[in-house]
Design an enzyme around this catalytic site. Sequence first.
Site, PDB file in Angstrom:
ATOM      1  N   GLU A   1      -5.771  19.727   1.328  1.00 28.07           N
ATOM      2  CA  GLU A   1      -4.444  19.932   0.764  1.00 28.07           C
ATOM      3  C   GLU A   1      -3.408  18.998   1.366  1.00 28.07           C
ATOM      4  O   GLU A   1      -3.508  18.593   2.518  1.00 28.07           O
ATOM      5  CB  GLU A   1      -4.006  21.378   1.009  1.00 28.07           C
ATOM      6  CG  GLU A   1      -4.897  22.344   0.284  1.00 28.07           C
ATOM      7  CD  GLU A   1      -4.373  23.760   0.336  1.00 28.07           C
ATOM      8  OE1 GLU A   1      -4.733  24.533  -0.552  1.00 28.07           O
ATOM      9  OE2 GLU A   1      -3.615  24.091   1.250  1.00 28.07           O
TER      10      GLU A   1
ATOM     11  N   CYS B   1       3.235  16.176   4.229  1.00 27.04           N
ATOM     12  CA  CYS B   1       2.354  16.674   5.287  1.00 27.04           C
ATOM     13  C   CYS B   1       0.917  16.334   4.882  1.00 27.04           C
ATOM     14  O   CYS B   1       0.395  16.856   3.897  1.00 27.04           O
ATOM     15  CB  CYS B   1       2.571  18.181   5.398  1.00 27.04           C
ATOM     16  SG  CYS B   1       1.608  18.937   6.694  1.00 27.04           S
TER      17      CYS B   1
ATOM     18  N   CYS C   1     -11.136  21.973  10.760  1.00 29.99           N
ATOM     19  CA  CYS C   1     -10.820  21.477  12.106  1.00 29.99           C
ATOM     20  C   CYS C   1     -11.752  22.148  13.102  1.00 29.99           C
ATOM     21  O   CYS C   1     -12.058  23.334  12.977  1.00 29.99           O
ATOM     22  CB  CYS C   1      -9.364  21.785  12.464  1.00 29.99           C
ATOM     23  SG  CYS C   1      -8.887  21.148  14.095  1.00 29.99           S
TER      24      CYS C   1
ATOM     25  N   CYS D   1      -7.818  26.793  17.019  1.00 33.21           N
ATOM     26  CA  CYS D   1      -6.641  27.454  17.598  1.00 33.21           C
ATOM     27  C   CYS D   1      -6.528  28.848  16.960  1.00 33.21           C
ATOM     28  O   CYS D   1      -6.769  29.019  15.767  1.00 33.21           O
ATOM     29  CB  CYS D   1      -5.376  26.639  17.320  1.00 33.21           C
ATOM     30  SG  CYS D   1      -5.466  25.000  18.085  1.00 33.21           S
TER      31      CYS D   1
ATOM     32  N   CYS E   1      -4.321  29.559  13.657  1.00 24.09           N
ATOM     33  CA  CYS E   1      -4.329  28.529  12.610  1.00 24.09           C
ATOM     34  C   CYS E   1      -5.422  28.795  11.578  1.00 24.09           C
ATOM     35  O   CYS E   1      -6.596  28.911  11.938  1.00 24.09           O
ATOM     36  CB  CYS E   1      -4.523  27.157  13.254  1.00 24.09           C
ATOM     37  SG  CYS E   1      -4.730  25.844  12.037  1.00 24.09           S
TER      38      CYS E   1
ATOM     39  N   CYS F   1       3.589  25.709   6.326  1.00 24.26           N
ATOM     40  CA  CYS F   1       2.758  25.199   7.398  1.00 24.26           C
ATOM     41  C   CYS F   1       1.753  26.242   7.899  1.00 24.26           C
ATOM     42  O   CYS F   1       2.110  27.399   8.093  1.00 24.26           O
ATOM     43  CB  CYS F   1       3.693  24.823   8.533  1.00 24.26           C
ATOM     44  SG  CYS F   1       2.895  23.918   9.773  1.00 24.26           S
TER      45      CYS F   1
END
Length: 409
Positions: free
Chosen positions: A119, A137, A144, A148, A151, A377
């Site tokens: 995205e 962004c 990933c 974290c 996230c 975000c």
Amino acid sequence: MSKIHTIDPTSLAPKNSSLKNSKSNDKEQKTNLLGLSKAQLADFFESIGEKKFRATQVMKWIYQYGVTDFYQMTNLSKKLQSKLDKLAEVVPPTVKFKQFSEDGTRKWVFEVTGGSLVETVLIPAEDNKQHGRKTLCISSQVGCALDCSFCSTGKQGFERDLTASEIIGQLWVANQSYMEDVPVTERENRVTNVVMMGMGEPLLNYRPVVASMLLMLDDHAFGMSKRRVTLSTSGVVPRMYKLAEDIDVALAISLHAPNDELRNELVPINKKYPLADLIAAAKSYVYDSNPRQKKHVTIEYVMLAGVNDTDEHAHQLATLLKDLPSKINLIPFNPFPHAPYGRSSNNRIHAFSNILNQAGFVCTIRQTRGDDIDAACGQLVGQVADRTRRSEKWKEAVAKRHQQNRKVI
Ligand code: SAH
Ligand code: SF4
């Protein structure tokens, strides 16, 4: 975690550059010019018996006018146009779907080679003026590896790195969305700022990310100001030193905790590169990379209710950052299904911010935009399938936390 390779700074070409493919594979395969560096493009023209300066001409057509059809590149001879048409192509990643929000926010979901989805989100300044600030962004990886705890991308697990054409292609498509129905000669790029804050850890996909950012800065490509291109990292310390050698862009650090104990929990890469190492690398980025320039780093700090948002945490943060030229950006946590955290209240965020202001820091609170299209975000996981079992395992861990009576939403 992904393995960290040493990079040869003289060669920032995308690993899967199709230049090599076009020579070694069957003759039918066309070279995708999108994402090639200026030097690679010059090599390409030389390899097809043309002058190297054609590279800058073609770059302008591709990146400044959004043209993919060689026959529209009017300063090339008819002969060269048809030669390029046979040997080359300009192919951005495929848009699976796009959503444009009322407030001007735009979101694209791309299907990249192999079927993975990533995205990209464009956030305009609040007034949403035609020529106003537009921040894109950009994602650097599918998923990933760094996991974290707050996230949603991290919960998806790591699937693969994006190529330079897939990274720069996100910016190309975003600009292109303002060019529809505009005559070629009147076209202009509208994205003013880029933040590498989408899916993925950019410093763990180093070579294609730096190659893409070089194209963002290149006057023959997007020609963006180096202060308007920001790389955000969770703290891959050796690569921060490397970055300072290879390119001059703005740096943001996802800090999120003012002490190692808490940061180990929220940002697990901290166990490998603890705060003292991270702050030293950030200082080096500010002071050593271009000593003549006044620089700072942006510190990102997600506000998690009852976890990292007390007055005590704010004081610790002020002490930790006292010798680092920095601006602090507080990010209200964006919840997602099964997230084990809640967003700090507005009062708490302001109290936290006041402590930092009183300690002499510039501290801003990030506006959450594009909520109506899930573009805020940390919500970038969207429709992307979870290809690992990580989210299942994680839900189990969250359920355990519930039992332990921790603050859960
Ligand atoms: N991997 C890089 C860049 C992508 S994350 C990094 O971590 O810096 C971009 C920013 O969004 C980071 O500051 C990250 O911590 C923040 N973020 C991630 N999930 C979030 C969430 N649920 N709510 C608010 N911010 C989040
Ligand atoms: Fe990866 Fe950044 Fe999310 Fe951490 S915050 S899991 S580094 S994308």
